[in-house]
Motif scaffolding. Structure first.
Motif, mmCIF file in Angstrom:
data_model
loop_
_atom_site.group_PDB
_atom_site.id
_atom_site.type_symbol
_atom_site.label_atom_id
_atom_site.label_comp_id
_atom_site.label_asym_id
_atom_site.label_seq_id
_atom_site.Cartn_x
_atom_site.Cartn_y
_atom_site.Cartn_z
ATOM 1 N N ASN A 189 0.815 -1.211 0.000
ATOM 2 C CA ASN A 189 0.000 0.000 0.000
ATOM 3 C C ASN A 189 0.850 1.263 0.000
ATOM 4 O OD1 ASN A 189 -3.288 -0.272 0.698
ATOM 5 N ND2 ASN A 189 -2.097 -2.133 1.003
ATOM 6 N N PHE A 190 2.039 1.187 0.589
ATOM 7 C CA PHE A 190 2.919 2.357 0.556
ATOM 8 C C PHE A 190 3.286 2.713 -0.888
ATOM 9 C CE2 PHE A 190 7.167 4.158 0.287
ATOM 10 C CZ PHE A 190 7.048 5.271 1.111
ATOM 11 N N PHE A 191 3.710 1.721 -1.657
ATOM 12 C CA PHE A 191 4.131 2.007 -3.031
ATOM 13 C C PHE A 191 2.950 2.365 -3.926
ATOM 14 C CE2 PHE A 191 7.945 -0.232 -1.588
ATOM 15 C CZ PHE A 191 8.925 0.584 -2.118
ATOM 16 N N LEU A 192 1.824 1.700 -3.740
ATOM 17 C CA LEU A 192 0.652 2.058 -4.539
ATOM 18 C C LEU A 192 0.135 3.441 -4.144
ATOM 19 C CD1 LEU A 192 -1.265 -1.345 -4.706
ATOM 20 C CD2 LEU A 192 -0.285 -0.087 -6.628
ATOM 21 N N GLY A 193 0.148 3.742 -2.839
ATOM 22 C CA GLY A 193 -0.267 5.073 -2.400
ATOM 23 C C GLY A 193 0.625 6.163 -2.957
ATOM 24 N N GLY A 194 1.938 5.917 -2.974
ATOM 25 C CA GLY A 194 2.851 6.889 -3.563
ATOM 26 C C GLY A 194 2.603 7.104 -5.042
ATOM 27 N N SER A 195 2.306 6.030 -5.756
ATOM 28 C CA SER A 195 2.045 6.151 -7.197
ATOM 29 C C SER A 195 0.727 6.889 -7.447
ATOM 30 C CB SER A 195 2.024 4.769 -7.853
ATOM 31 O OG SER A 195 0.971 3.976 -7.332
ATOM 32 N N PHE A 196 -0.293 6.655 -6.607
ATOM 33 C CA PHE A 196 -1.551 7.395 -6.744
ATOM 34 C C PHE A 196 -1.319 8.894 -6.526
ATOM 35 C CE2 PHE A 196 -3.918 3.400 -5.150
ATOM 36 C CZ PHE A 196 -3.974 2.892 -6.440
ATOM 37 N N ALA A 197 -0.482 9.227 -5.540
ATOM 38 C CA ALA A 197 -0.198 10.635 -5.263
ATOM 39 C C ALA A 197 0.516 11.301 -6.434
ATOM 40 C CB ALA A 197 0.641 10.754 -3.994
ATOM 41 N N LEU A 198 1.423 10.577 -7.084
ATOM 42 C CA LEU A 198 2.115 11.142 -8.249
ATOM 43 C C LEU A 198 1.164 11.352 -9.420
ATOM 44 C CD1 LEU A 198 5.537 9.237 -8.230
ATOM 45 C CD2 LEU A 198 5.072 11.586 -7.518
ATOM 46 N N VAL A 199 0.196 10.468 -9.562
ATOM 47 C CA VAL A 199 -0.828 10.668 -10.588
ATOM 48 C C VAL A 199 -1.562 11.988 -10.334
ATOM 49 C CG1 VAL A 199 -3.030 9.810 -11.499
ATOM 50 C CG2 VAL A 199 -1.147 8.222 -11.099
ATOM 51 N N GLY A 200 -1.902 12.229 -9.072
ATOM 52 C CA GLY A 200 -2.555 13.487 -8.732
ATOM 53 C C GLY A 200 -1.674 14.692 -8.998
ATOM 54 N N LEU A 201 -0.376 14.577 -8.722
ATOM 55 C CA LEU A 201 0.559 15.671 -9.001
ATOM 56 C C LEU A 201 0.568 16.005 -10.485
ATOM 57 C CD1 LEU A 201 2.963 17.562 -8.347
ATOM 58 C CD2 LEU A 201 4.452 15.564 -8.583
ATOM 59 N N ALA A 202 0.698 14.984 -11.327
ATOM 60 C CA ALA A 202 0.735 15.216 -12.775
ATOM 61 C C ALA A 202 -0.561 15.841 -13.276
ATOM 62 C CB ALA A 202 1.021 13.900 -13.503
ATOM 63 N N LEU A 203 -1.699 15.350 -12.777
ATOM 64 C CA LEU A 203 -2.992 15.888 -13.205
ATOM 65 C C LEU A 203 -3.167 17.337 -12.780
ATOM 66 C CD1 LEU A 203 -5.350 12.852 -12.457
ATOM 67 C CD2 LEU A 203 -4.639 13.677 -14.698
ATOM 68 N N SER A 204 -2.737 17.660 -11.550
ATOM 69 C CA SER A 204 -2.900 19.031 -11.065
ATOM 70 C C SER A 204 -2.075 20.009 -11.885
ATOM 71 C CB SER A 204 -2.502 19.113 -9.589
ATOM 72 O OG SER A 204 -1.117 18.872 -9.421
ATOM 73 N N VAL A 205 -0.867 19.609 -12.277
ATOM 74 C CA VAL A 205 -0.016 20.483 -13.088
ATOM 75 C C VAL A 205 -0.566 20.595 -14.503
ATOM 76 C CG1 VAL A 205 2.299 20.779 -14.043
ATOM 77 C CG2 VAL A 205 2.023 19.969 -11.705
ATOM 78 N N MET A 206 -1.063 19.498 -15.044
ATOM 79 C CA MET A 206 -1.590 19.504 -16.412
ATOM 80 C C MET A 206 -2.812 20.411 -16.536
ATOM 81 S SD MET A 206 -2.614 16.255 -18.813
ATOM 82 C CE MET A 206 -3.846 15.646 -17.635
ATOM 83 N N VAL A 207 -3.698 20.351 -15.548
ATOM 84 C CA VAL A 207 -4.926 21.152 -15.592
ATOM 85 C C VAL A 207 -4.704 22.525 -14.968
ATOM 86 C CG1 VAL A 207 -7.362 21.197 -14.890
ATOM 87 C CG2 VAL A 207 -6.304 19.039 -15.526
ATOM 88 N N GLY A 208 -3.738 22.614 -14.050
ATOM 89 C CA GLY A 208 -3.486 23.874 -13.374
ATOM 90 C C GLY A 208 -4.437 24.146 -12.226
ATOM 91 N N ASN A 209 -4.984 23.075 -11.658
ATOM 92 C CA ASN A 209 -5.954 23.221 -10.575
ATOM 93 C C ASN A 209 -5.590 22.267 -9.449
ATOM 94 O OD1 ASN A 209 -8.502 22.614 -9.012
ATOM 95 N ND2 ASN A 209 -9.282 24.202 -10.380
ATOM 96 N N ARG A 210 -5.500 22.768 -8.244
ATOM 97 C CA ARG A 210 -5.080 21.955 -7.108
ATOM 98 C C ARG A 210 -6.099 20.880 -6.752
ATOM 99 N NH1 ARG A 210 -5.685 25.592 -1.700
ATOM 100 N NH2 ARG A 210 -5.315 23.520 -0.853
ATOM 101 N N TYR A 211 -7.378 21.173 -6.934
ATOM 102 C CA TYR A 211 -8.422 20.221 -6.555
ATOM 103 C C TYR A 211 -8.456 19.018 -7.495
ATOM 104 C CZ TYR A 211 -9.843 24.142 -3.673
ATOM 105 O OH TYR A 211 -9.842 25.171 -2.762
#
Length: 288
Positions: A189-211
């Motif tokens: 779960n640690f590694f999967l949780g970290g990968s989920f968080a990175l997905v969120g990072l990429a999406l937030s930068v791509m869209v430009g929205n923190r939410y």
């Protein structure tokens, strides 16, 4: 005259070289980002969600398992942990990059640290925060379960299926000691949780929205899981949400392939998100 001219030129060079002094980095950017990721009030929200999963899972499956680890496994399944996990991983720190940019905090960091170091430190801190968030939820749930009449010596495996022991990788650890198997679940779960968080990072930068960084991983993983369930060419081994709880829904013929599938899932999600993040921010320093 020649000596005076040389002295004047030397003085001018000293003055002009002091116009833009080189700012030294105080401490480690990574250390600072990790401190910001870990010491923030959002972690308190995870306590509430952990309690919610315990209550919901216990309500939906009333046959309490004797060992706290086995009882936790049932609570995860019936408490909809699979759906909540990407959201939990994104809560602590995933939106911090866009938030730094919007609030001007990134400018302060870049006055004393190279841009690339900041990006690396941010990505690592977000991965660690995502992994720790899921581990914290699991540990809290285990702690809650241990408060009651727990039988730590029991090796009986209670399941909503026909398995006599946990399916998937390292199921034999449960028979040795359920806490050993719980250790495997924590690491996974640690590694999967970290990968989920990175997905969120990429999406937030791509869209430009923190939410989008917080909600996006849930949307992406749910859509992918829906596609896996309805496409014959894709199996459960392609679904990272299924990997969160490998003891459920794994066909015996696929057990040997599940651990490699979990490693591939983490690599694809993490490396793909990092590649997108660094591509999107490559020319982004001037935006600070």
């Amino acid at each position: 005259m020649g000596e005076n001219k040389l002295e004047n030129q030397t003085l001018i060079l000293k003055q002009t070289s002091g116009i833009r002094p080189r700012v030294k980095v105080k401490g480690s950017v990574l250390r600072e980002e990790l401190n910001r990721a870990i010491w923030n009030p959002r972690w308190l929200f995870l306590l509430l969600i952990a309690g919610f999963i315990v209550v919901l899972g216990s309500y939906n499956w009333s046959q309490k398992a004797p060992h706290p680890v086995n009882w936790l496994m049932l609570q995860l399944y019936f408490g909809h942990y699979q759906m909540l996990a990407p959201f939990l991983a994104a809560i602590p720190f995933t939106d911090s990059f866009v938030n730094d940019r919007d609030q001007g905090y990134g400018r302060l960091i870049l006055q004393r640290a190279p841009y690339k170091k900041y990006l690396r430190g941010k990505a690592i801190a977000i991965f660690v925060s995502g992994g720790l968030s899921l581990c914290l939820v699991l540990l809290l749930m285990l702690g809650i379960n241990a408060l009651g009449g727990a039988d730590w010596a029991s090796r009986v495996f209670v399941s909503n299926g026909s398995q006599a022991s946990p399916a998937g990788p390292f199921g034999f650890l449960y028979a040795l000691n359920p806490l050993f198997y719980f250790g495997y679940i924590l690491i996974l779960n640690f590694f999967l949780g970290g990968s989920f968080a990175l997905v969120g990072l990429a999406l937030s930068v791509m869209v430009g929205n923190r939410y989008v960084g917080i909600v996006g991983p849930v949307v992406i993983t749910q859509l992918w899981s829906f596609l896996v369930q309805r496409t014959r060419t894709l199996t459960q081994l392609a679904d990272p949400l299924e990997s969160l709880m490998p003891w459920y829904g794994v066909y015996e013929s696929a057990e040997s392939a599940m651990l490699p599938a979990q490693i591939v899932q983490v690599c694809i999600l993490s490396l793909g998100s990092l590649l997108l993040f660094f591509l999107l921010t490559r020319q982004g320093r001037n935006r600070y």
